[in-house]
Design a protein around this motif. Sequence first.
Motif, short mmCIF file in Angstrom:
data_model
loop_
_atom_site.label_atom_id
_atom_site.label_comp_id
_atom_site.label_asym_id
_atom_site.label_seq_id
_atom_site.Cartn_x
_atom_site.Cartn_y
_atom_site.Cartn_z
N GLN A 1 0.88 -1.08 -0.05
CA GLN A 1 -0.09 0.09 0.08
C GLN A 1 0.95 1.23 -0.06
O GLN A 1 2.02 1.38 0.42
CB GLN A 1 -0.83 0.05 1.21
N PRO A 2 0.47 2.54 -0.39
CA PRO A 2 1.09 3.69 -0.83
C PRO A 2 1.59 4.09 0.80
O PRO A 2 2.71 4.77 0.77
CB PRO A 2 -0.03 4.65 -1.46
N ASP A 3 0.96 3.86 1.75
CA ASP A 3 1.17 4.26 3.10
C ASP A 3 2.33 3.55 3.83
O ASP A 3 2.64 3.84 5.06
CB ASP A 3 -0.10 4.41 4.08
N GLY A 4 2.73 2.44 2.89
CA GLY A 4 3.82 1.49 3.79
C GLY A 4 3.33 0.22 4.12
O GLY A 4 4.36 -0.50 4.47
N TYR A 5 1.98 0.02 4.27
CA TYR A 5 1.74 -1.13 4.74
C TYR A 5 1.81 -2.52 3.89
O TYR A 5 1.94 -2.20 2.79
CB TYR A 5 0.28 -1.31 5.32
N ARG B 1 6.15 -0.94 13.31
CA ARG B 1 6.77 0.08 12.50
C ARG B 1 8.25 0.32 13.03
O ARG B 1 8.76 1.21 12.91
CB ARG B 1 6.22 1.42 12.29
N ARG C 1 0.97 -8.87 8.15
CA ARG C 1 1.11 -7.54 7.79
C ARG C 1 2.21 -6.93 8.64
O ARG C 1 2.36 -7.16 9.61
CB ARG C 1 -0.29 -6.67 8.20
N HIS D 1 5.17 -3.33 7.98
CA HIS D 1 5.33 -1.92 7.47
C HIS D 1 6.59 -1.40 6.89
O HIS D 1 7.82 -2.13 7.49
CB HIS D 1 4.81 -0.70 8.66
N ARG D 2 6.71 -0.80 5.93
CA ARG D 2 8.00 -0.39 5.12
C ARG D 2 9.00 -0.01 6.55
O ARG D 2 10.19 -0.14 6.43
CB ARG D 2 7.97 0.54 4.45
N ASP D 3 8.42 0.80 7.32
CA ASP D 3 9.19 1.34 8.60
C ASP D 3 10.04 0.17 9.22
O ASP D 3 11.32 0.46 9.68
CB ASP D 3 8.60 2.27 9.33
#
Length: 412
Positions: free
Chosen positions: A189-193, A268, A339, A341-343
């Motif tokens: 997803q664009p928000d990093g998930y 994150r 799931r 996250h990018r972070d």
Amino acid sequence: MTESARSKNKTPTLPKIDYAFLEETLLQLLAIPSPVGLTDAVVRYTAGRLDAIGIPYEITRRGAIRATLKGREARPARAIVAHLDTLGAMVREIKSNGRIGIVPIGSWSSRFAEGGRLTVFTDTQQLRGTCLPLKTSGHAYGDEIDTQPSNWDHVEVRVDIPSHSAKDLTDAGINVGDWIAFDPQPELQPDGYINSRYLDDKAAVAVLLAACKAIVDSGSKLAIDAHPLFTITEEVGSGSSAALHGDIAEMVSLDIAIAAPGQNTDERAATICVQDMAGPFDYHLTHKLIELAKTHGIAHRRDVFRFYRSDSAAAVEAGNDIRTALIGFGADASHAQERTHRDSLQALADLTVAYMLSDPVARRDRKSMGSLEGFTEQLKPEEMGVSTTALPDPGEFLEADGTVSTEGGGRS
């Protein structure tokens, strides 16, 4: 303070992670089915990735990969481990209704298999299908679809061929013992998930490869030899036990970390696990990782996992006298629809690079056995309010009457 003094005290900047490479690698890994026992393709892909980065490696008989990044010193060497294998299933029964009974590969719940699209790998071809409860259609079974048990005896695979009998399945080449791989269904997803099956542990594999690339691209010199290891049987317990050699004194596993109620992990941040179900990880190696995260400003959490084991446990149980630790990417719903996250992947990659560039925990570890000199120390007597003047020197013994001797006669 002079400018030169400030420069000496400044924390070195870590080599930059190529996140586009990490993400591309993750998606390509997820596209390759690799349930335990069906890992040749993902091993070949990973070897190709190492070739492209320019890192030499060796492959064991079954396919575990041991790569090498040379340091200024060969010993004590360290290993950084991630596993290529995933969960999956296997054909258990050719059923008279033309469907397939299955058993899991690895430990996971059948409720997360229900509705999953999959591939059956026969001796001659690959067939597509779907895993379904025994009673699926509400129009046929009514409320029974909600009251039936949820376990592996109550699911079956519907293969996408005309099949109404056991003979139809055997004529299609399906046999008991055929491997089954479930579709990962990745979504970025664009928000990093990032959502997908099998982030455990392909996200960590992508992180490790990206960390290796960052070190090679930057031209950074390691203090000691580092061996990236890619194992193929972690999900069934044996993992890294076959890929180590005697020079390795420290081993850090990269794996999924569990974000759930009662846990301290965050999706994150990177997680530094202090203990899992196999027991505490090495005190000194774990605290080294914590200090590295603090020094470099890497988002991290400490956690303890009660129902979890990793490659580190397999290595120690196989008889390796090495320091072990576990770091991971924070993720929700492990062994299900996972799931992260990018972070978290970025934080784990940065921590991996920082560790690979750091000095060993103890120079004494270059040898498997040694004297007390150089041995690590956790709790210092003077910090606990204990007078060190009352303690005997090394090599002396405290007798029962309180006197000190070198004979040790008062000890049994």
